[in-house]
Design a protein around this motif. Structure first.
Motif, PDB file in Angstrom:
ATOM      1  N   TRP A  59     -14.684 -26.502  24.531  1.00 54.11           N
ATOM      2  CA  TRP A  59     -13.115 -26.481  23.980  1.00 54.11           C
ATOM      3  C   TRP A  59     -12.048 -27.240  25.095  1.00 54.11           C
ATOM      4  O   TRP A  59     -11.362 -28.131  24.514  1.00 54.11           O
ATOM      5  CB  TRP A  59     -12.647 -24.753  24.163  1.00 54.11           C
ATOM      6  CG  TRP A  59     -11.218 -24.542  23.811  1.00 54.11           C
ATOM      7  CD1 TRP A  59     -10.885 -24.420  22.501  1.00 54.11           C
ATOM      8  CD2 TRP A  59     -10.052 -24.796  24.485  1.00 54.11           C
ATOM      9  NE1 TRP A  59      -9.485 -24.366  22.601  1.00 54.11           N
ATOM     10  CE2 TRP A  59      -8.900 -24.611  23.529  1.00 54.11           C
ATOM     11  CE3 TRP A  59      -9.915 -24.905  25.881  1.00 54.11           C
ATOM     12  CZ2 TRP A  59      -7.550 -24.365  24.128  1.00 54.11           C
ATOM     13  CZ3 TRP A  59      -8.554 -24.778  26.358  1.00 54.11           C
ATOM     14  CH2 TRP A  59      -7.255 -24.665  25.501  1.00 54.11           C
ATOM     15  N   SER A  94     -19.230 -25.135  17.947  1.00 59.35           N
ATOM     16  CA  SER A  94     -18.069 -26.158  18.542  1.00 59.35           C
ATOM     17  C   SER A  94     -17.364 -26.695  17.208  1.00 59.35           C
ATOM     18  O   SER A  94     -16.117 -26.905  17.423  1.00 59.35           O
ATOM     19  CB  SER A  94     -18.757 -27.117  19.218  1.00 59.35           C
ATOM     20  OG  SER A  94     -19.514 -26.536  20.390  1.00 59.35           O
ATOM     21  N   THR A  97     -11.975 -19.054  21.117  1.00 56.43           N
ATOM     22  CA  THR A  97     -13.325 -19.954  21.259  1.00 56.43           C
ATOM     23  C   THR A  97     -14.436 -19.067  21.893  1.00 56.43           C
ATOM     24  O   THR A  97     -15.413 -18.991  21.448  1.00 56.43           O
ATOM     25  CB  THR A  97     -13.276 -21.173  21.925  1.00 56.43           C
ATOM     26  OG1 THR A  97     -12.031 -21.872  21.209  1.00 56.43           O
ATOM     27  CG2 THR A  97     -14.167 -22.002  21.934  1.00 56.43           C
TER      28      THR A  97
END
Length: 193
Positions: A57, A119, A132
């Motif tokens: 992230w 991802s 995330t």
């Protein structure tokens, strides 16, 4: 907080990465012959997917600020390989017992498409850091749930002598996965709030 819990629960059920998005099938079929192996692979996937999601992230945010997001796929792959390699070295040095219990499962995670998919998904969904982390954790736990369920059913069926020979092995695994997928899609639309 409500959004985080919803992300975790939905990624484990109605948005299950293995049973709804049909990702990570190679290890899911190959490793799910018994529950012990499935648990080992599942725990390793939970750890690696959550860790790489958390690492990728900020890297993606850096790529956004420099205008080089077209490199994100390559960078994600390198990050995944490096994370798995680092984790393998760390466990071998500081926890040999845990390292030995993972066995071959840890290096196999590098090529598991679930790790890269998580991802890519957080990028496409424009999640913040906490979302995330929740998405990565929930997706990996959902994958672990799928492999353990599949392994338990396959283990139980293997003791049944009434199963036709043509349905043994991988064939019955695909049928079980289809039925599990239908069951997990049934969670769509449910809300805990």
């Amino acid at each position: 907080m409500k959004n985080i819990i919803e992300i975790i629960i939905s990624t484990m059920t109605s948005q299950n990465i293995a049973l709804v998005y049909i990702l990570g099938m190679c290890p899911l079929i190959a490793i799910s012959t018994n529950v012990k192996n499935a648990k080992g692979m599942g725990i390793a996937v939970v750890f690696v997917v959550t860790l790489t999601g958390i690492i990728n992230w900020p890297i993606y945010e850096l790529l956004k600020t420099t205008g080089t997001t077209n490199l994100s796929l390559l960078v994600f792959i390198i990050t995944i390989a490096a994370t798995v390699q680092f984790l393998e070295m760390f466990l071998a040095k500081f926890s040999p017992k845990l390292y030995n219990s993972f066995g071959i499962y840890l290096p196999l995670i590098t090529v598991n498409c679930v790790v890269l998919a998580v991802s890519i998904f957080f990028v496409n969904r424009d999640y913040n850091f906490i979302e995330t982390a929740a998405f990565s954790f929930g997706s990996s736990v959902g994958w672990m749930l799928a492999i353990v369920l599949l392994a338990g059913i396959r283990q139980k069926i293997s003791k049944n002598s009434y199963l036709p020979k043509g349905l043994s092995g991988k064939a019955i695994a695909f049928i079980i996965l289809g039925i599990l997928s239908l069951a997990f899609i049934g969670f769509t639309g449910l809300s805990i709030f």
